[in-house]
Design a protein around this motif. Structure first.
Motif, PDB file in Angstrom:
ATOM      1  N   UNK A 161       0.829  -1.207   0.000  1.00 11.14           N
ATOM      2  CA  UNK A 161       0.000   0.000   0.000  1.00 11.14           C
ATOM      3  C   UNK A 161       0.861   1.255   0.000  1.00 11.14           C
ATOM      4  N   UNK A 162       1.978   1.220   0.698  1.00  7.89           N
ATOM      5  CA  UNK A 162       2.869   2.391   0.734  1.00  7.89           C
ATOM      6  C   UNK A 162       3.424   2.692  -0.657  1.00  7.89           C
ATOM      7  N   UNK A 163       3.882   1.649  -1.358  1.00 10.36           N
ATOM      8  CA  UNK A 163       4.397   1.844  -2.714  1.00 10.36           C
ATOM      9  C   UNK A 163       3.283   2.272  -3.658  1.00 10.36           C
ATOM     10  N   UNK A 164       2.127   1.643  -3.526  1.00 12.34           N
ATOM     11  CA  UNK A 164       1.010   1.968  -4.413  1.00 12.34           C
ATOM     12  C   UNK A 164       0.513   3.395  -4.183  1.00 12.34           C
ATOM     13  N   UNK A 165       0.574   3.853  -2.950  1.00 10.51           N
ATOM     14  CA  UNK A 165       0.191   5.233  -2.663  1.00 10.51           C
ATOM     15  C   UNK A 165       1.101   6.209  -3.402  1.00 10.51           C
ATOM     16  N   UNK A 166       2.381   5.892  -3.460  1.00 12.94           N
ATOM     17  CA  UNK A 166       3.318   6.738  -4.201  1.00 12.94           C
ATOM     18  C   UNK A 166       2.994   6.719  -5.696  1.00 12.94           C
ATOM     19  N   UNK A 167       2.625   5.544  -6.202  1.00 12.55           N
ATOM     20  CA  UNK A 167       2.254   5.430  -7.621  1.00 12.55           C
ATOM     21  C   UNK A 167       1.028   6.288  -7.922  1.00 12.55           C
ATOM     22  N   UNK A 168      -0.004   6.184  -7.085  1.00 19.20           N
ATOM     23  CA  UNK A 168      -1.234   6.949  -7.309  1.00 19.20           C
ATOM     24  C   UNK A 168      -0.996   8.451  -7.188  1.00 19.20           C
ATOM     25  N   UNK A 217       1.685   9.945  -8.274  1.00 14.50           N
ATOM     26  CA  UNK A 217       2.526  10.393  -9.393  1.00 14.50           C
ATOM     27  C   UNK A 217       1.934  10.137 -10.773  1.00 14.50           C
ATOM     28  N   UNK A 218       0.939   9.251 -10.857  1.00 18.59           N
ATOM     29  CA  UNK A 218       0.369   8.893 -12.153  1.00 18.59           C
ATOM     30  C   UNK A 218      -1.164   8.945 -12.086  1.00 18.59           C
ATOM     31  N   UNK A 219      -1.816   9.269 -13.218  1.00 12.21           N
ATOM     32  CA  UNK A 219      -3.297   9.306 -13.242  1.00 12.21           C
ATOM     33  C   UNK A 219      -3.873   7.894 -13.383  1.00 12.21           C
ATOM     34  N   UNK A 220      -3.904   7.152 -12.290  1.00 16.58           N
ATOM     35  CA  UNK A 220      -4.263   5.739 -12.347  1.00 16.58           C
ATOM     36  C   UNK A 220      -5.757   5.528 -12.608  1.00 16.58           C
ATOM     37  N   UNK A 247      -1.311  -0.215 -16.211  1.00 18.09           N
ATOM     38  CA  UNK A 247       0.046   0.186 -16.569  1.00 18.09           C
ATOM     39  C   UNK A 247       0.099   1.337 -17.575  1.00 18.09           C
ATOM     40  N   UNK A 248      -0.948   1.509 -18.375  1.00 15.54           N
ATOM     41  CA  UNK A 248      -0.903   2.531 -19.433  1.00 15.54           C
ATOM     42  C   UNK A 248      -0.573   3.937 -18.928  1.00 15.54           C
ATOM     43  N   UNK A 249      -1.137   4.398 -17.810  1.00  8.74           N
ATOM     44  CA  UNK A 249      -0.779   5.748 -17.345  1.00  8.74           C
ATOM     45  C   UNK A 249       0.697   5.893 -16.980  1.00  8.74           C
ATOM     46  N   UNK A 250       1.366   4.770 -16.731  1.00  4.91           N
ATOM     47  CA  UNK A 250       2.794   4.786 -16.429  1.00  4.91           C
ATOM     48  C   UNK A 250       3.609   4.694 -17.715  1.00  4.91           C
ATOM     49  N   UNK A 251       3.189   3.808 -18.605  1.00  2.00           N
ATOM     50  CA  UNK A 251       3.970   3.509 -19.806  1.00  2.00           C
ATOM     51  C   UNK A 251       3.781   4.530 -20.920  1.00  2.00           C
ATOM     52  N   UNK A 252       2.574   5.086 -21.025  1.00  2.00           N
ATOM     53  CA  UNK A 252       2.286   6.019 -22.131  1.00  2.00           C
ATOM     54  C   UNK A 252       1.177   6.975 -21.715  1.00  2.00           C
ATOM     55  N   UNK A 253       1.443   7.862 -20.760  1.00  2.00           N
ATOM     56  CA  UNK A 253       0.384   8.720 -20.209  1.00  2.00           C
ATOM     57  C   UNK A 253      -0.323   9.606 -21.226  1.00  2.00           C
TER      58      UNK A 253
END
Length: 278
Positions: free
Chosen positions: A83-90, A92-95, A137-143
């Protein structure tokens, strides 16, 4: 208190242990991006393990669903590395939140459905447990290209999950699951009894297997139609993952379709050759 770096390191260990193919392919991304992939993989793996290995999977999956909804509201255990890592992902990216919810619905299907009547029904399941990962993964790979690449990402998930099904027939039987669609089995003269005795040499089994492999190949080809829309590094990662996974199919053919008592992997030198050629 658990640091974000420690959380990502935990997620890295999960993907490195459970999926060397994805780990190798996505390690070609920029550091921030491949760390985000690790976190998403950890989420998906957690849900999958609950269903396959949980002592009370129905209750555990319900709890995991509740934890995710709380997470979306900013409420989560900061000592939990996923959850800590996923919170950082959310942050930084439009998940795509719905993709996560749909994946959990797919996991719920495994708790109540262990046979599929038609390819259409099977593909709905494949979308939920695999295509959703591509949408995550798309918002990370090709926003900037999410809409353009959406259908290709869905197709890649379908191709990969069909490949999983064709590779894991024996393993799934041990869990009383048969993903080969009943209509295709019937059309080829393949019975459940033949599967239960590990019948891999008959035309009925091989024709059924190859028909699903053809569908998988069509989905891979659909993915490749838009692969050039990805940014350079993401394109190498996605194309590499697709090619590595697709290579499982000829690997199984070369081993005479023996999927009942062994799990087939692409050899390391073959993986390296594929990634070098992308």
């Amino acid at each position: 208190m658990l640091s974000v770096e420690e959380a990502y390191n935990h997620c890295e260990k999960i993907i490195a242990h459970h999926s060397k193919t994805f780990y190798k392919a996505f390690s070609m991304l920029e550091e921030d991006d491949f760390k985000a992939v690790w976190a998403i993989y950890a989420f998906c793996r957690t849900a999958d393990d609950i269903v396959d290995e949980g002592k009370n999977p129905e209750a555990e999956l319900t709890l995991f669903n509740q934890e995710f909804e709380l997470f979306l509201r900013g409420e989560y255990n900061p000592e939990n590395p996923m959850w800590t890592a996923l919170n950082d992902v959310f942050s930084r990216y439009p998940m795509d939140e719905m993709a996560f919810r749909d994946l959990l619905k797919g996991q719920e299907m495994d708790l109540s459905i262990n046979r599929y009547k038609s390819l259409h029904d099977l593909l709905e399941y494949c979308y939920r447990v695999a295509s959703t990962v591509g949408l995550m993964l798309l918002p990370i790979l090709a926003p900037k290209k999410v809409n353009i690449l959406r259908e290709g990402a869905i197709a890649l998930g379908l191709g990969m999950q069909l490949t999983n099904i064709l590779r894991d027939i024996g393993e799934d039987l041990e869990r009383d699951r048969i993903y080969l669609p009943e209509d295709i089995m019937k059309r080829n003269g393949l019975t459940e009894g033949m599967l239960l005795i590990g019948e891999s040499t008959s035309d009925a089994f091989r024709n059924t297997w190859e028909q699903l492999a053809d569908f998988a190949e069509e989905f891979y080809q659909k993915t490749f139609q838009t692969i050039d829309e990805y940014p350079n590094q993401s394109r190498f990662a996605v194309k590499g993952a697709a090619l590595l996974y697709r290579e499982i199919l000829p690997t199984i053919r070369a081993k005479q379709y023996k999927v009942f008592h062994e799990k087939h992997y692409v050899k390391e030198e073959a993986k390296q050759a594929i990634l070098t050629s992308t």
